[in-house]
Scaffold this motif. Structure first.
Motif, PDB file in Angstrom:
ATOM      1  N   GLY A  82      -8.679 -18.190  -4.616  1.00 20.77           N
ATOM      2  CA  GLY A  82      -8.734 -18.265  -3.163  1.00 20.77           C
ATOM      3  C   GLY A  82      -7.587 -17.591  -2.453  1.00 20.77           C
ATOM      4  N   ALA A  83      -6.698 -16.918  -3.189  1.00 13.74           N
ATOM      5  CA  ALA A  83      -5.558 -16.243  -2.552  1.00 13.74           C
ATOM      6  C   ALA A  83      -6.047 -15.159  -1.595  1.00 13.74           C
ATOM      7  CB  ALA A  83      -4.639 -15.648  -3.605  1.00 13.74           C
ATOM      8  N   ARG A  84      -5.387 -15.071  -0.437  1.00 16.04           N
ATOM      9  CA  ARG A  84      -5.761 -14.084   0.574  1.00 16.04           C
ATOM     10  C   ARG A  84      -4.691 -13.015   0.768  1.00 16.04           C
ATOM     11  NH1 ARG A  84      -7.295 -19.118   2.281  1.00 16.04           N
ATOM     12  NH2 ARG A  84      -5.369 -19.429   3.449  1.00 16.04           N
ATOM     13  N   SER A  85      -3.526 -13.231   0.193  1.00 16.79           N
ATOM     14  CA  SER A  85      -2.452 -12.241   0.233  1.00 16.79           C
ATOM     15  C   SER A  85      -1.683 -12.343  -1.073  1.00 16.79           C
ATOM     16  CB  SER A  85      -1.533 -12.483   1.440  1.00 16.79           C
ATOM     17  OG  SER A  85      -0.996 -13.793   1.404  1.00 16.79           O
ATOM     18  N   ALA A  86      -0.858 -11.351  -1.354  1.00 21.95           N
ATOM     19  CA  ALA A  86      -0.142 -11.300  -2.631  1.00 21.95           C
ATOM     20  C   ALA A  86       0.663 -12.575  -2.861  1.00 21.95           C
ATOM     21  CB  ALA A  86       0.769 -10.084  -2.657  1.00 21.95           C
ATOM     22  N   ASP A  87       0.484 -13.181  -4.035  1.00 22.53           N
ATOM     23  CA  ASP A  87       1.264 -14.358  -4.397  1.00 22.53           C
ATOM     24  C   ASP A  87       2.055 -14.128  -5.680  1.00 22.53           C
ATOM     25  OD1 ASP A  87      -0.788 -14.418  -6.252  1.00 22.53           O
ATOM     26  OD2 ASP A  87      -1.697 -16.274  -5.492  1.00 22.53           O
ATOM     27  N   TRP A  88       2.116 -12.877  -6.113  1.00 26.35           N
ATOM     28  CA  TRP A  88       2.898 -12.462  -7.288  1.00 26.35           C
ATOM     29  C   TRP A  88       3.461 -11.086  -7.001  1.00 26.35           C
ATOM     30  CZ3 TRP A  88       2.889  -8.412 -10.767  1.00 26.35           C
ATOM     31  CH2 TRP A  88       3.514  -8.606 -12.009  1.00 26.35           C
ATOM     32  N   ALA A  89       4.764 -10.919  -7.221  1.00 25.31           N
ATOM     33  CA  ALA A  89       5.415  -9.635  -6.962  1.00 25.31           C
ATOM     34  C   ALA A  89       6.428  -9.342  -8.063  1.00 25.31           C
ATOM     35  CB  ALA A  89       6.119  -9.653  -5.602  1.00 25.31           C
ATOM     36  N   HIS A  90       6.380  -8.131  -8.572  1.00 28.01           N
ATOM     37  CA  HIS A  90       7.313  -7.683  -9.602  1.00 28.01           C
ATOM     38  C   HIS A  90       7.781  -6.283  -9.215  1.00 28.01           C
ATOM     39  CE1 HIS A  90       9.041  -7.997 -13.676  1.00 28.01           C
ATOM     40  NE2 HIS A  90       8.863  -6.685 -13.723  1.00 28.01           N
ATOM     41  N   VAL A  91       9.067  -6.169  -8.924  1.00 31.09           N
ATOM     42  CA  VAL A  91       9.601  -4.921  -8.378  1.00 31.09           C
ATOM     43  C   VAL A  91      10.820  -4.502  -9.184  1.00 31.09           C
ATOM     44  CG1 VAL A  91      10.562  -3.799  -6.334  1.00 31.09           C
ATOM     45  CG2 VAL A  91       8.767  -5.537  -6.082  1.00 31.09           C
ATOM     46  N   VAL A  92      10.854  -3.250  -9.596  1.00 35.29           N
ATOM     47  CA  VAL A  92      11.990  -2.703 -10.341  1.00 35.29           C
ATOM     48  C   VAL A  92      12.703  -1.677  -9.473  1.00 35.29           C
ATOM     49  CG1 VAL A  92      12.721  -1.431 -12.399  1.00 35.29           C
ATOM     50  CG2 VAL A  92      10.826  -3.071 -12.550  1.00 35.29           C
ATOM     51  N   LEU A  93      14.004  -1.858  -9.327  1.00 31.26           N
ATOM     52  CA  LEU A  93      14.848  -0.927  -8.589  1.00 31.26           C
ATOM     53  C   LEU A  93      15.683  -0.121  -9.594  1.00 31.26           C
ATOM     54  CD1 LEU A  93      16.240  -3.274  -5.771  1.00 31.26           C
ATOM     55  CD2 LEU A  93      14.040  -2.070  -5.867  1.00 31.26           C
ATOM     56  N   GLU A  94      15.739   1.197  -9.402  1.00 30.93           N
ATOM     57  CA  GLU A  94      16.512   2.066 -10.279  1.00 30.93           C
ATOM     58  C   GLU A  94      17.766   2.557  -9.560  1.00 30.93           C
ATOM     59  OE1 GLU A  94      14.202   5.251 -11.881  1.00 30.93           O
ATOM     60  OE2 GLU A  94      12.428   3.993 -12.209  1.00 30.93           O
TER      61      GLU A  94
ATOM     62  N   ARG B 133      -2.657 -22.646   0.635  1.00 29.08           N
ATOM     63  CA  ARG B 133      -2.659 -23.429   1.863  1.00 29.08           C
ATOM     64  C   ARG B 133      -3.079 -22.576   3.056  1.00 29.08           C
ATOM     65  NH1 ARG B 133       3.107 -26.438   1.885  1.00 29.08           N
ATOM     66  NH2 ARG B 133       3.811 -24.445   1.041  1.00 29.08           N
ATOM     67  N   ASP B 134      -3.653 -23.239   4.038  1.00 32.46           N
ATOM     68  CA  ASP B 134      -4.119 -22.539   5.235  1.00 32.46           C
ATOM     69  C   ASP B 134      -2.963 -22.434   6.223  1.00 32.46           C
ATOM     70  OD1 ASP B 134      -5.585 -21.315   7.180  1.00 32.46           O
ATOM     71  OD2 ASP B 134      -6.623 -23.137   7.846  1.00 32.46           O
ATOM     72  N   ARG B 135      -2.159 -21.419   6.036  1.00 28.25           N
ATOM     73  CA  ARG B 135      -1.020 -21.154   6.922  1.00 28.25           C
ATOM     74  C   ARG B 135      -0.807 -19.653   6.971  1.00 28.25           C
ATOM     75  NH1 ARG B 135       4.685 -22.356   3.976  1.00 28.25           N
ATOM     76  NH2 ARG B 135       4.298 -21.237   2.037  1.00 28.25           N
ATOM     77  N   TRP B 136      -0.139 -19.192   8.019  1.00 33.32           N
ATOM     78  CA  TRP B 136      -0.051 -17.756   8.232  1.00 33.32           C
ATOM     79  C   TRP B 136       0.651 -17.041   7.086  1.00 33.32           C
ATOM     80  CZ3 TRP B 136       4.661 -15.439   8.298  1.00 33.32           C
ATOM     81  CH2 TRP B 136       5.778 -16.219   8.645  1.00 33.32           C
ATOM     82  N   ARG B 137       1.601 -17.703   6.427  1.00 37.88           N
ATOM     83  CA  ARG B 137       2.326 -17.067   5.326  1.00 37.88           C
ATOM     84  C   ARG B 137       1.403 -16.699   4.164  1.00 37.88           C
ATOM     85  NH1 ARG B 137       7.884 -17.907   6.047  1.00 37.88           N
ATOM     86  NH2 ARG B 137       8.371 -19.572   7.525  1.00 37.88           N
ATOM     87  N   GLU B 138       0.292 -17.426   4.014  1.00 44.06           N
ATOM     88  CA  GLU B 138      -0.604 -17.206   2.877  1.00 44.06           C
ATOM     89  C   GLU B 138      -1.947 -16.613   3.288  1.00 44.06           C
ATOM     90  OE1 GLU B 138      -0.610 -20.397  -0.101  1.00 44.06           O
ATOM     91  OE2 GLU B 138       1.043 -21.318   1.000  1.00 44.06           O
ATOM     92  N   ASN B 139      -2.109 -16.284   4.569  1.00 44.65           N
ATOM     93  CA  ASN B 139      -3.332 -15.632   5.015  1.00 44.65           C
ATOM     94  C   ASN B 139      -3.251 -14.133   4.751  1.00 44.65           C
ATOM     95  OD1 ASN B 139      -4.568 -18.009   5.815  1.00 44.65           O
ATOM     96  ND2 ASN B 139      -3.654 -17.945   7.857  1.00 44.65           N
ATOM     97  N   ASP B 140      -4.171 -13.375   5.299  1.00 39.89           N
ATOM     98  CA  ASP B 140      -4.211 -11.945   5.006  1.00 39.89           C
ATOM     99  C   ASP B 140      -3.763 -11.083   6.185  1.00 39.89           C
ATOM    100  OD1 ASP B 140      -6.320 -12.432   6.658  1.00 39.89           O
ATOM    101  OD2 ASP B 140      -7.851 -11.473   5.407  1.00 39.89           O
ATOM    102  N   GLY B 141      -3.033 -11.675   7.114  1.00 42.08           N
ATOM    103  CA  GLY B 141      -2.582 -10.914   8.270  1.00 42.08           C
ATOM    104  C   GLY B 141      -1.330 -10.105   7.996  1.00 42.08           C
ATOM    105  N   PRO B 142      -0.891  -9.325   8.971  1.00 40.80           N
ATOM    106  CA  PRO B 142       0.327  -8.519   8.826  1.00 40.80           C
ATOM    107  C   PRO B 142       1.540  -9.402   8.537  1.00 40.80           C
ATOM    108  CG  PRO B 142      -0.912  -7.865  10.775  1.00 40.80           C
ATOM    109  CD  PRO B 142      -1.534  -9.129  10.288  1.00 40.80           C
TER     110      PRO B 142
END
Length: 361
Positions: free
Chosen positions: A208-220, A163-172
């Motif tokens: 068409g993704a402009r910013s990360a839409d998948w995240a996988h993080v491991v904490l030790e 979607r065209d919204r700031w959360r899914e754009n490529d800005g900070p």
């Protein structure tokens, strides 16, 4: 400090998704808080829900209201720091929607300014009061799982179209890690403490993704592990929480219902508010399953405690040092994904000690 007999006057910066869906309804449902000012380009929308509020065209006009006790920053992520900074300098207590800021330098600056001005600063980690998290917390606190060795926490959605919204754009501050990651991190830190290392992978999976839409993080955490995952291409079938320990396992399949209730127009506190029909499933060492009713969720508790803290009758519900620790994990994960290696938390010894003290208190 506002007298206990008077309602705290609240100003809301932003009436987009976060402001209209979460902040305004929750503030309006808490006794002792009064939403009196909102910045928005859609005055009709605000006044339909809060006819007594004043709609301001810009933040400066709202911050100039001398009667305001509390200002809530619910604007795009890259504006959190300058608006919270302006609100603190205007002598207001401040709630910032998550993420706290774009980076740790901004977070540290806001914490120093709050101390300098003597104002309360907190971050809207509302998911601490979700039914799924509260159910897991209760099982751990009651010793039903023994010593926890593995935590798996998912916050997934199914939104295949970008979607065209700031959360899914490529800005900070855009992308799923800044949007949903703070919830996952905050809950993991409350349950397991500060991690030794962070290892992350971020991806753009949708066309068409402009910013990360998948995240996988491991904490030790020594031998313990926490797996934090968020995706925009999960239609179902993944539990919200999986926790393993020396005494058994727990699985919470469904998510808290408050967001869906708010989107449906339900008023916080109405009959059925926060009631979660999905049970917590416990497994013992023999693999036998038992079911416990889910704890009810109630995000109104955040604003109730904010009001009590502003009156000097309760502690800050989310001390800023805890939000700084969340930002440390967010920042470490971004660096890990970019550099392809595990990272330690960029916290000083003094910050670690302050975080430990805040958790114990």
């Amino acid at each position: 400090m506002t007298p206990a007999s008077e309602a705290l006057k609240v100003g809301l910066l932003g009436y987009g998704y976060a402001g209209a869906t979460f902040h305004a309804p929750l503030i309006g449902a808490v006794e002792g808080l009064e939403l009196v000012g909102v910045t928005s380009r859609s005055a009709d929308k605000v006044l339909a829900a809060f006819p007594g509020a004043t709609v301001h065209a810009d933040p400066a006009a709202l911050l100039g209201d001398a009667e305001l006790d509390l200002v809530v920053v619910a604007t795009p992520n890259d504006t959190h720091f300058p608006l919270a900074q302006a609100a603190l300098r205007a002598g207001k207590n401040v709630v910032v929607d998550k993420p706290f800021t774009l980076d740790m330098a901004e977070a540290r600056a806001l914490i120093a300014l709050a101390e300098e001005t003597g104002r309360q600063l907190t971050v809207f980690h509302n998911r601490r009061w979700d039914s799924d998290f509260r159910s897991i917390c209760k099982a751990i606190e009651e010793g039903l799982l023994g010593e926890v060795s593995h935590l798996e926490s998912h916050f997934d959605r199914f939104r295949p179209q970008v979607r065209d919204r700031w959360r899914e754009n490529d800005g900070p501050g855009a992308g799923i890690w800044f949007d949903l990651g703070p919830h996952l991190v905050d809950q993991a830190l409350l349950l397991l403490g500060l991690p030794d290392r962070v290892t992350a992978s971020l991806a753009l999976q949708r066309e068409g993704a402009r910013s990360a839409d998948w995240a996988h993080v491991v904490l030790e955490f020594g031998a313990k592990r926490a797996v934090l995952h968020a995706s925009m291409l999960v239609a179902g079938g993944v539990p919200r929480f999986i926790v393993h320990g020396t005494g058994g396992s727990a699985v919470k399949q469904g998510m808290d219902v408050q967001e869906s209730q708010l989107l449906s127009g339900m008023a916080p506190g109405a009959e059925g508010w926060g009631e979660d029909p999905d049970p917590l499933v416990l497994y013992n060492g023999e693999g036998q399953a038992s079911r416990l009713p889910a704890e009810p969720g109630d995000q109104r508790a955040f604003y109730r405690l904010v009001g009590e803290a502003a009156r000097g009758r309760a502690a800050n519900p989310v001390p800023p040092i805890q939000s700084l620790a969340v930002m440390a994990v967010i920042e470490a994960a971004e660096r890990s994904a970019a550099e392809g290696r595990s990272m330690e938390l960029p916290l000083t010894e003094a910050e670690r000690a302050a975080w430990t003290a805040s958790r114990a208190g």
